[in-house]
Motif scaffolding. Structure first.
Motif, short mmCIF file in Angstrom:
data_model
loop_
_atom_site.label_atom_id
_atom_site.label_comp_id
_atom_site.label_asym_id
_atom_site.label_seq_id
_atom_site.Cartn_x
_atom_site.Cartn_y
_atom_site.Cartn_z
N THR A 1 69.61 2.71 63.14
CA THR A 1 71.01 2.77 63.53
C THR A 1 71.30 4.05 64.30
OG1 THR A 1 71.49 1.64 61.44
CG2 THR A 1 73.36 2.48 62.65
N TYR A 2 71.01 4.00 65.58
CA TYR A 2 71.35 5.10 66.48
C TYR A 2 71.42 4.54 67.88
CZ TYR A 2 71.81 9.94 67.99
OH TYR A 2 72.30 11.11 68.51
N LEU B 1 66.04 12.12 68.61
CA LEU B 1 65.21 12.47 67.46
C LEU B 1 65.15 11.32 66.47
CD1 LEU B 1 63.48 14.61 66.08
CD2 LEU B 1 65.57 15.50 65.04
N ASN B 2 66.26 10.63 66.27
CA ASN B 2 66.26 9.49 65.36
C ASN B 2 65.26 8.43 65.82
OD1 ASN B 2 68.45 9.40 63.05
ND2 ASN B 2 69.29 10.59 64.74
N TYR B 3 65.20 8.20 67.12
CA TYR B 3 64.23 7.23 67.66
C TYR B 3 62.80 7.74 67.45
CZ TYR B 3 62.37 3.53 70.59
OH TYR B 3 61.68 2.43 71.05
N PRO C 1 71.65 8.72 61.45
CA PRO C 1 72.19 10.07 61.33
C PRO C 1 73.26 10.10 60.24
CG PRO C 1 73.27 8.94 63.12
CD PRO C 1 72.23 7.99 62.57
N ILE C 2 73.53 11.28 59.74
CA ILE C 2 74.67 11.47 58.85
C ILE C 2 75.79 12.08 59.69
CG2 ILE C 2 75.55 12.71 56.84
CD1 ILE C 2 72.73 12.58 55.67
N PRO D 1 76.59 6.15 59.78
CA PRO D 1 77.48 5.69 60.85
C PRO D 1 78.21 4.39 60.48
CG PRO D 1 75.23 5.97 61.66
CD PRO D 1 75.20 6.18 60.19
N ALA D 2 79.35 4.17 61.12
CA ALA D 2 80.15 2.97 60.87
C ALA D 2 79.35 1.69 61.14
CB ALA D 2 81.41 3.01 61.73
#
Length: 193
Positions: free
Chosen positions: A8-9, A15-17, A85-86, A92-93
Protein backbone atom coordinates in the motif's frame (compact mmCIF):
# COMPACT_ATOMS: atom_id res chain seq x y z
CA UNK A 1 3.45 -21.96 3.04
CA UNK A 2 1.32 -19.70 0.84
CA UNK A 3 2.02 -16.01 1.29
CA UNK A 4 0.01 -12.94 0.30
CA UNK A 5 1.81 -9.57 0.13
CA UNK A 6 -0.44 -6.52 0.39
CA UNK A 7 1.47 -3.43 -0.73
CA UNK A 8 0.00 0.00 0.00
CA UNK A 9 2.04 2.88 -1.35
CA UNK A 10 1.33 4.94 -4.50
CA UNK A 11 4.94 5.22 -5.72
CA UNK A 12 7.12 2.43 -7.11
CA UNK A 13 10.23 4.63 -6.86
CA UNK A 14 10.11 4.59 -3.08
CA UNK A 15 11.59 2.98 -0.03
CA UNK A 16 8.34 1.13 0.59
CA UNK A 17 8.64 -0.43 -2.87
CA UNK A 18 12.23 -1.39 -2.06
CA UNK A 19 10.89 -3.19 1.04
CA UNK A 20 8.38 -5.00 -1.17
CA UNK A 21 11.19 -6.10 -3.49
CA UNK A 22 13.27 -7.38 -0.54
CA UNK A 23 10.29 -9.35 0.80
CA UNK A 24 9.75 -10.89 -2.65
CA UNK A 25 13.45 -11.68 -3.10
CA UNK A 26 13.82 -13.27 0.34
CA UNK A 27 10.57 -15.23 -0.09
CA UNK A 28 11.62 -16.55 -3.50
CA UNK A 29 14.82 -17.89 -1.92
CA UNK A 30 12.91 -19.57 0.93
CA UNK A 31 12.00 -23.20 0.26
CA UNK A 32 9.27 -23.04 2.94
CA UNK A 33 7.29 -20.60 0.77
CA UNK A 34 5.68 -22.57 -2.03
CA UNK A 35 3.48 -19.82 -3.50
CA UNK A 36 3.49 -16.03 -3.39
CA UNK A 37 0.87 -13.50 -4.51
CA UNK A 38 1.28 -9.73 -4.53
CA UNK A 39 -1.66 -7.34 -4.21
CA UNK A 40 -0.70 -3.73 -4.94
CA UNK A 41 -3.78 -1.81 -3.77
CA UNK A 42 -2.94 1.34 -5.74
CA UNK A 43 -2.03 -0.48 -8.94
CA UNK A 44 -5.20 -2.54 -8.52
CA UNK A 45 -7.23 0.69 -8.22
CA UNK A 46 -8.83 -0.77 -5.12
CA UNK A 47 -11.78 1.38 -4.02
CA UNK A 48 -11.44 1.95 -0.25
CA UNK A 49 -14.80 3.72 0.09
CA UNK A 50 -17.56 1.98 1.99
CA UNK A 51 -21.02 2.34 0.49
CA UNK A 52 -24.12 1.26 2.40
CA UNK A 53 -27.66 1.77 1.18
CA UNK A 54 -30.85 -0.25 0.55
CA UNK A 55 -29.09 -2.44 -2.03
CA UNK A 56 -25.75 -2.76 -0.25
CA UNK A 57 -26.02 -3.43 3.47
CA UNK A 58 -23.16 -3.67 5.93
CA UNK A 59 -24.27 -7.04 7.25
CA UNK A 60 -23.97 -8.47 3.71
CA UNK A 61 -20.38 -7.34 3.03
CA UNK A 62 -19.11 -10.91 3.36
CA UNK A 63 -21.02 -11.79 0.15
CA UNK A 64 -20.17 -8.65 -1.86
CA UNK A 65 -19.19 -9.90 -5.35
CA UNK A 66 -16.96 -6.84 -5.93
CA UNK A 67 -14.45 -8.06 -3.32
CA UNK A 68 -14.84 -11.84 -3.77
CA UNK A 69 -11.37 -12.21 -5.32
CA UNK A 70 -9.79 -10.47 -2.30
CA UNK A 71 -11.65 -12.76 0.12
CA UNK A 72 -10.32 -15.75 -1.83
CA UNK A 73 -6.77 -14.39 -1.53
CA UNK A 74 -7.07 -14.09 2.24
CA UNK A 75 -8.52 -17.59 2.57
CA UNK A 76 -5.77 -18.97 0.32
CA UNK A 77 -2.90 -17.43 2.32
CA UNK A 78 -1.19 -18.97 5.33
CA UNK A 79 0.81 -15.79 5.95
CA UNK A 80 -0.33 -12.27 5.08
CA UNK A 81 2.31 -9.55 4.80
CA UNK A 82 1.33 -5.87 4.85
CA UNK A 83 3.81 -3.27 3.57
CA UNK A 84 2.79 0.34 4.16
CA UNK A 85 3.83 3.71 5.58
CA UNK A 86 2.59 5.03 8.89
CA UNK A 87 0.89 8.37 8.28
CA UNK A 88 -0.47 10.32 11.25
CA UNK A 89 0.19 7.37 13.55
CA UNK A 90 -1.79 4.85 11.51
CA UNK A 91 -1.80 2.97 8.18
CA UNK A 92 -2.94 4.84 5.04
CA UNK A 93 -6.66 5.27 4.31
CA UNK A 94 -6.30 2.94 1.30
CA UNK A 95 -5.23 0.06 3.55
CA UNK A 96 -7.82 0.89 6.21
CA UNK A 97 -10.51 0.85 3.50
CA UNK A 98 -9.32 -2.60 2.41
CA UNK A 99 -9.45 -3.78 6.03
CA UNK A 100 -12.91 -2.27 6.58
CA UNK A 101 -14.30 -4.17 3.63
CA UNK A 102 -12.45 -7.47 3.85
CA UNK A 103 -12.31 -8.16 7.57
CA UNK A 104 -16.09 -8.23 7.82
CA UNK A 105 -18.61 -10.12 9.91
CA UNK A 106 -19.30 -13.70 8.77
CA UNK A 107 -16.02 -13.75 6.83
CA UNK A 108 -13.28 -12.75 9.28
CA UNK A 109 -15.28 -13.15 12.50
CA UNK A 110 -18.66 -14.31 13.71
CA UNK A 111 -20.62 -12.80 16.56
CA UNK A 112 -21.42 -15.17 19.39
CA UNK A 113 -22.57 -14.96 22.97
CA UNK A 114 -20.13 -13.19 25.22
CA UNK A 115 -17.82 -10.23 24.94
CA UNK A 116 -15.68 -11.29 21.96
CA UNK A 117 -16.61 -12.81 18.60
CA UNK A 118 -15.24 -16.01 17.15
CA UNK A 119 -12.27 -15.28 14.89
CA UNK A 120 -12.65 -17.11 11.58
CA UNK A 121 -9.08 -16.58 10.34
CA UNK A 122 -7.40 -18.80 12.92
CA UNK A 123 -4.16 -20.48 11.91
CA UNK A 124 -2.97 -17.64 9.71
CA UNK A 125 -0.07 -15.36 10.61
CA UNK A 126 0.68 -11.74 9.76
CA UNK A 127 3.79 -9.61 9.28
CA UNK A 128 3.52 -5.81 9.15
CA UNK A 129 6.41 -3.95 7.52
CA UNK A 130 5.86 -0.24 8.08
CA UNK A 131 7.91 2.90 7.58
CA UNK A 132 7.63 6.40 8.99
CA UNK A 133 9.36 9.72 8.80
CA UNK A 134 9.49 10.18 12.58
CA UNK A 135 11.73 8.35 15.03
CA UNK A 136 11.26 4.62 15.52
CA UNK A 137 10.02 5.05 19.09
CA UNK A 138 7.55 7.81 18.19
CA UNK A 139 4.43 5.55 18.13
CA UNK A 140 5.44 3.94 21.43
CA UNK A 141 6.44 7.06 23.36
CA UNK A 142 3.98 9.66 22.05
CA UNK A 143 1.04 7.60 20.82
CA UNK A 144 0.93 4.84 23.47
CA UNK A 145 1.83 2.23 20.85
CA UNK A 146 -1.44 2.93 19.03
CA UNK A 147 -0.29 1.53 15.67
CA UNK A 148 0.55 -1.91 17.06
CA UNK A 149 -2.52 -1.95 19.30
CA UNK A 150 -4.73 -1.07 16.34
CA UNK A 151 -3.25 -3.74 14.10
CA UNK A 152 -2.66 -6.55 16.59
CA UNK A 153 -5.39 -6.25 19.20
CA UNK A 154 -8.18 -4.37 17.47
CA UNK A 155 -7.84 -6.19 14.14
CA UNK A 156 -5.81 -9.39 13.94
CA UNK A 157 -6.53 -10.88 17.38
CA UNK A 158 -10.22 -9.99 16.88
CA UNK A 159 -10.37 -12.17 13.73
CA UNK A 160 -8.40 -15.04 15.25
CA UNK A 161 -4.87 -14.26 14.01
CA UNK A 162 -2.60 -14.56 17.04
CA UNK A 163 0.83 -14.68 15.41
CA UNK A 164 1.70 -11.10 14.41
CA UNK A 165 5.21 -9.72 13.77
CA UNK A 166 6.10 -6.06 13.27
CA UNK A 167 8.96 -4.38 11.46
CA UNK A 168 8.31 -0.73 12.34
CA UNK A 169 11.07 1.42 10.85
CA UNK A 170 11.49 5.09 11.73
CA UNK A 171 13.69 7.93 10.43
CA UNK A 172 13.18 6.69 6.89
CA UNK A 173 13.55 10.11 5.29
CA UNK A 174 16.81 10.82 7.09
CA UNK A 175 20.20 10.24 5.45
CA UNK A 176 21.13 8.55 8.75
CA UNK A 177 18.09 6.24 8.67
CA UNK A 178 20.11 3.06 8.00
CA UNK A 179 17.78 2.18 5.14
CA UNK A 180 20.12 -0.45 3.63
CA UNK A 181 20.52 -2.20 6.97
CA UNK A 182 16.74 -2.26 7.50
CA UNK A 183 16.13 -3.55 3.97
CA UNK A 184 18.61 -6.37 4.63
CA UNK A 185 16.91 -7.19 7.95
CA UNK A 186 13.60 -7.69 6.16
CA UNK A 187 15.23 -9.67 3.35
CA UNK A 188 16.98 -11.98 5.84
CA UNK A 189 13.76 -12.58 7.78
CA UNK A 190 11.79 -13.63 4.70
CA UNK A 191 14.63 -15.75 3.41
CA UNK A 192 14.38 -17.90 6.58
CA UNK A 193 10.80 -17.60 7.90
Amino acid sequence: MKMLLIYTYPNHNSLNYAFLQKVIKGSNENTNIEELQVLDLYEENFDPLLVFNEQKRRRDMYTDPNIEKYRKQIMWADKIVFIYPIWWGRPPAMLLGYIDQLFSSNFAYKDKKGLFPEGLLKGKSVVCVSTMKGPTNYPFLWLNNSHKILMKRALFNFVGIKKVKFFEFGNMESPKGNQKKKLEKVYNYFQKV
